[in-house]
Structure formats: C-alpha cells, structure tokens
Scaffold this motif. Structure first.
Motif, PDB file in Angstrom:
ATOM      1  N   ILE A  90     -38.465   3.605  25.431  1.00 49.39           N
ATOM      2  CA  ILE A  90     -39.080   3.510  26.845  1.00 49.39           C
ATOM      3  C   ILE A  90     -38.333   2.726  28.260  1.00 49.39           C
ATOM      4  N   GLU A 145     -42.560   8.158  27.144  1.00 51.43           N
ATOM      5  CA  GLU A 145     -43.066   8.074  25.229  1.00 51.43           C
ATOM      6  C   GLU A 145     -43.023   9.245  24.409  1.00 51.43           C
ATOM      7  N   LYS A 188     -43.068   6.983  21.658  1.00 48.55           N
ATOM      8  CA  LYS A 188     -44.054   5.781  21.488  1.00 48.55           C
ATOM      9  C   LYS A 188     -44.213   5.485  20.098  1.00 48.55           C
TER      10      LYS A 188
END
Length: 253
Positions: free
Chosen positions: A176, A182, A205
């Motif tokens: 990220i 994400e 994520k």
C-alpha cells in the motif's frame, strides 16, 4: 552427468516428460524434501540412492554428486517448481565446474504458473498489466535495496510474492505504501496443484487476515494486481478489425 530437474509445483503429473524420464534413469537422486512431492520418488529405480537435501549442507550435496560421478553414476538434483527461481542452483553448478563435472538443467512448471492455473487467471491482461514481477520480502536472505517491495509496487503491475507467508502484515503495508490501493485484488494460493491446495481471494489490505482465517502460515504464494479484477480489454490478436501476418482485417462496418 548431473541433471538439475524442475519437479513442478506439486502434482506428480506436472513434472515434464523429460524430467520424468531422467528421474526413471537416475542412479542417485537428491531431492528438496521440504518442498518436492515425495510421490515423485516412486518413478525411481528400486536400487536408486535417494538423499533428502533438506537435511544436507551445500558441501554434502556436492560430495554426493562427486562420489556418484567417480562411480560413473547418473545424478538427478530434483528441485521444486522450476530450479531457476529461488532454486540455489548457481552455487551448485559453480562448484561442479571446479570438479569438471558436466551438468544440464531440465526446466519445470513453476509454482507461480501452478497458482495461476488454480486461480484460472491470466497474469497479462491488455490495458491492465503486461508485466509480471516475481519477488520476495527480505528475511534471512536479504533483498537488494533497489528491489524493495515499495519500489516494485509503484508500477502497479501484476506481482507474485514468494517465500513471504510469515510476513504478510508487513507485506500488505508495504504494498500500500508503494502504490497499490487498499482494495486492489489479491490472492493467496497455498500448495498450488497439491491435493490440499487452497485458494483465497482477498484484497491487499486484508492479506494477513485472510491467511490467518484460513490457517495458512507457509508454502503459499501471494498474488496482487488488477489481473484478478473483471475489467480488461480484448486481445488485438483475435480482433477481426486487426491485420497481422496470418489474417487480413475485415473492413469496418
């Protein structure tokens, strides 16, 4: 002669025809016991000498090869996947050069190819990604600074991460930080093509959470990128309005 052979990603029938043939002919087999499917050893002769390299040092592996060569025996060094990717074959070949022992390499199906088949995915989709990055996180084996995950992530290309199953929280953060959103699609493929294969679809994520939820701690590949999404352009090669060497385009309607 020493044959460095790619055993394939796991399934016994995914070794190449040439690799299976040489395995059947071998007098000595040194196999990567922590990764190679042991069922492949059923292809060997009854009197074949078999060594598990998971318990051996580099020098011990070479000693077995040198002894076999002096006895005019054929040796197979059986590596997981394709030996050119994280196979540590260069150091073996350099030492064999010092003994004037001949060797050759038989390619195999890499685990990242087996993982793509498990996903029924294409890594290189038009207008999504035409580049595949194969990499790993730094652990006990360092990674050159110029190959930091963040720097590679900045390309937003298809990425396949090896040998990183114990560092997924850090991997997610660094992907990220490098530029993946994400919600970029990600996949975890555990033991691709083995009978107990697992395929988990997630996002950048949530990579660590998805692995923990599925009790995955090792032997998994992490794949990241838009190739896992549902938006892409069709190939020009099969476009009826596209001319190439073997076909004339139809006129626009």
């Amino acid at each position: 002669m020493v044959y460095f052979i790619g055993a394939g990603p796991g399934a016994v029938d995914l070794i190449t025809v040439r690799g299976k043939q040489k395995l059947e002919e071998a007098d000595v087999v040194i196999y990567a016991g922590s990764l190679v499917n042991p069922e492949l050893l059923t292809y060997t002769k009854s009197n074949c000498e078999i060594y598990n390299s998971a318990k051996m040092t580099l020098e011990e592996v070479i000693d077995v090869m040198v002894k076999a060569e002096k006895e005019n025996k054929m040796t197979v060094r059986l590596h997981t996947g394709d030996p050119c990717i994280y196979g540590a074959i260069r150091e073996q070949m350099d030492l064999l050069d010092g003994y004037d022992i001949e060797y050759t390499v038989v390619p195999g199906v890499s685990s990242f190819i087996g993982a793509a088949s498990a996903l029924k995915a294409e890594f290189t989709l038009p207008d999504v990604s035409q580049t595949v990055i194969l990499t790993r996180m730094a652990g006990r084996t360092p990674v050159p600074e110029k190959e930091d995950i963040e720097k590679l992530a900045s390309h937003n290309a298809t990425m396949v991460v090896f040998l990183t199953s114990t560092m997924l929280g850090e991997l997610s953060k660094r992907l990220i930080d490098g530029g993946y959103k994400e919600d970029t699609p990600a996949a975890i493929v555990y033991k691709a093509t083995w009978p107990d294969e697992k395929v988990i679809i997630t996002t950048v994520k949530d990579i660590e959470k998805a692995a923990l939820d599925n009790d995955i701690h090792k032997m998994a590949l992490i794949m990241v990128g838009g190739f896992l999404g549902d938006r892409y352009s069709r190939s020009k090669l099969y476009d009826k309005y596209f001319t190439h060497e073997f076909r004339e385009a139809v006129k626009c309607e």
